[in-house]
Design a protein around this motif. Structure first.
Motif, PDB file in Angstrom:
ATOM      1  N   ASP A 174       0.979  -1.182  -0.021  1.00  0.00           N
ATOM      2  CA  ASP A 174      -0.056   0.155   0.145  1.00  0.00           C
ATOM      3  C   ASP A 174       0.739   1.253   0.117  1.00  0.00           C
ATOM      4  O   ASP A 174       0.669   2.046  -0.718  1.00  0.00           O
ATOM      5  CB  ASP A 174      -1.037  -0.108   1.364  1.00  0.00           C
ATOM      6  CG  ASP A 174      -2.005  -1.266   1.099  1.00  0.00           C
ATOM      7  OD1 ASP A 174      -2.445  -1.254  -0.011  1.00  0.00           O
ATOM      8  OD2 ASP A 174      -2.349  -1.686   2.273  1.00  0.00           O
ATOM      9  N   ARG A 251       2.893   4.141  -6.381  1.00  0.00           N
ATOM     10  CA  ARG A 251       2.396   4.001  -4.985  1.00  0.00           C
ATOM     11  C   ARG A 251       2.995   5.037  -3.884  1.00  0.00           C
ATOM     12  O   ARG A 251       4.155   5.519  -4.371  1.00  0.00           O
ATOM     13  CB  ARG A 251       3.098   2.617  -4.356  1.00  0.00           C
ATOM     14  CG  ARG A 251       2.487   1.530  -5.069  1.00  0.00           C
ATOM     15  CD  ARG A 251       1.244   0.933  -4.673  1.00  0.00           C
ATOM     16  NE  ARG A 251       0.424  -0.318  -5.248  1.00  0.00           N
ATOM     17  CZ  ARG A 251      -0.346   0.112  -6.398  1.00  0.00           C
ATOM     18  NH1 ARG A 251      -0.843   1.311  -6.647  1.00  0.00           N
ATOM     19  NH2 ARG A 251      -0.848  -1.116  -6.715  1.00  0.00           N
ATOM     20  N   SER A 297      -2.959   6.440  -7.030  1.00  0.00           N
ATOM     21  CA  SER A 297      -2.099   5.653  -6.257  1.00  0.00           C
ATOM     22  C   SER A 297      -2.945   5.006  -5.007  1.00  0.00           C
ATOM     23  O   SER A 297      -2.124   4.181  -4.320  1.00  0.00           O
ATOM     24  CB  SER A 297      -1.065   6.971  -5.487  1.00  0.00           C
ATOM     25  OG  SER A 297      -2.103   7.911  -4.857  1.00  0.00           O
ATOM     26  N   ILE A 301      -5.374  -2.679  -4.705  1.00  0.00           N
ATOM     27  CA  ILE A 301      -4.218  -3.514  -5.127  1.00  0.00           C
ATOM     28  C   ILE A 301      -5.026  -4.873  -5.522  1.00  0.00           C
ATOM     29  O   ILE A 301      -5.545  -5.518  -4.398  1.00  0.00           O
ATOM     30  CB  ILE A 301      -3.007  -3.905  -4.075  1.00  0.00           C
ATOM     31  CG1 ILE A 301      -2.574  -2.459  -3.795  1.00  0.00           C
ATOM     32  CG2 ILE A 301      -2.196  -4.872  -4.426  1.00  0.00           C
ATOM     33  CD1 ILE A 301      -1.407  -2.589  -2.912  1.00  0.00           C
TER      34      ILE A 301
END
Length: 302
Positions: A174, A251, A297, A301
């Motif tokens: 993350d 990220r 961003s 995921i």
């Protein structure tokens, strides 16, 4: 001459007064004064209307170029007042010249085609120098250092992020920290640059050493290397978003640091209306781009 022209056009002092926003006696007194100065009559009264003499018509014919010049000057003054003409000389570092400014300049040129725009792309020191010397009207830069002759207007706070391949194991995180980047194929700004020094400080705060596998002066070069299939770029948000392609992800970088994105102007010079408007357009475009990149961003995921 303006009064003479109006009376010739409307053939009455009342009509001329209404056209010029003056009183009828003022029009009549002015005509009498002109006739006294010239030494000959300009009008003859025919059936309660004023008929211009041959001399009056000759004077108006000679004065016609003056009216055209007057109209052109008034038009130019109006253009200047509303900012439709002028010149804006812009300087920026390479990252901004590729990430945000092209779209801003294109939109601005489309909306204000009579504004002459120029863009100088230089390293940070040189970008600030050309504004300080009056060669550019405004500079856009990230994390500029203080200069006595410069005023800085903050546009946004940019966060450091990582741009990397979607297949990279780090893409599953993350947030990517300095510790995560140890041993990675890291691409980042040179320590000799201001942003490079700030990133090195973030590593040092974790007891780590900032040692990119590839150093670049400009962050747009770092993201291009990732785009071409190698490494992890530690850069600002705008540079990362510029090269975002299918197969690449952004990220957040685990640091409290941020880079001030500023408009730099001479302290002793008031920016023109055109320059001020360009800065506001730039600010709006940056805000929109940051909204996009921050949404990317934070994408879940898989």
């Amino acid at each position: 001459m303006e009064i003479l022209r109006a009376v010739v056009t409307y053939r009455t002092t009342v009509g001329a007064a209404e056209r010029l926003g003056m009183s009828q006696p003022s029009i009549s007194n002015t005509i009498r004064h002109i006739e006294t100065v010239l030494g000959f009559p300009l009008f003859e009264r025919v059936s309660n209307r004023l008929s211009p003499t041959e001399e009056a018509l000759i004077l108006l014919e000679e004065a016609e170029p003056l009216f055209h010049l007057r109209d052109a000057v008034n038009q130019r003054a109006g253009d200047l007042r509303t900012g439709r003409i002028g010149r804006i000389r812009i300087a920026a570092t390479a990252e901004l010249s590729e990430s945000v400014l092209p779209r801003v300049i294109a939109d601005y040129a489309r909306d204000f085609p009579r504004i002459q725009l120029s863009l100088e792309t230089r390293p940070l020191d040189s970008v600030l120098q050309v504004v300080e010397n009056g060669v550019a009207d405004v500079a856009f830069a990230m994390a500029p250092y203080e200069r006595q002759a410069m005023n800085y207007e903050q546009i946004a706070d940019l966060r450091p992020v990582c741009l990397l391949q979607e297949s990279d194991p780090l893409a599953k995180l993350d947030v990517i920290t300095a510790k995560d980047l140890m041993g990675a194929a890291l691409i980042g700004p040179q320590v000799s640059t201001r942003i490079g020094l700030m990133l090195a400080d973030s590593f040092r705060a974790q007891g780590l050493e900032y040692r990119p596998s590839i150093e670049t002066r400009f962050m747009n070069a770092a993201v291009r290397i990732v785009r071409d299939g190698w490494g992890v770029a530690l850069v600002d948000e705008l540079s990362a978003h510029t090269e975002l392609r299918p197969g690449l992800v952004i990220r957040p970088y685990g640091s409290e640091q941020s880079f001030d994105l500023c408009a730099a102007m001479q302290k002793t010079k008031v920016p023109s209306r055109q320059t001020r408007r360009f800065i506001e357009v730039f600010r709006e475009r940056v805000a929109l781009r940051l909204k996009e990149v921050r949404a990317e961003s934070q994408r879940p995921i898989a």
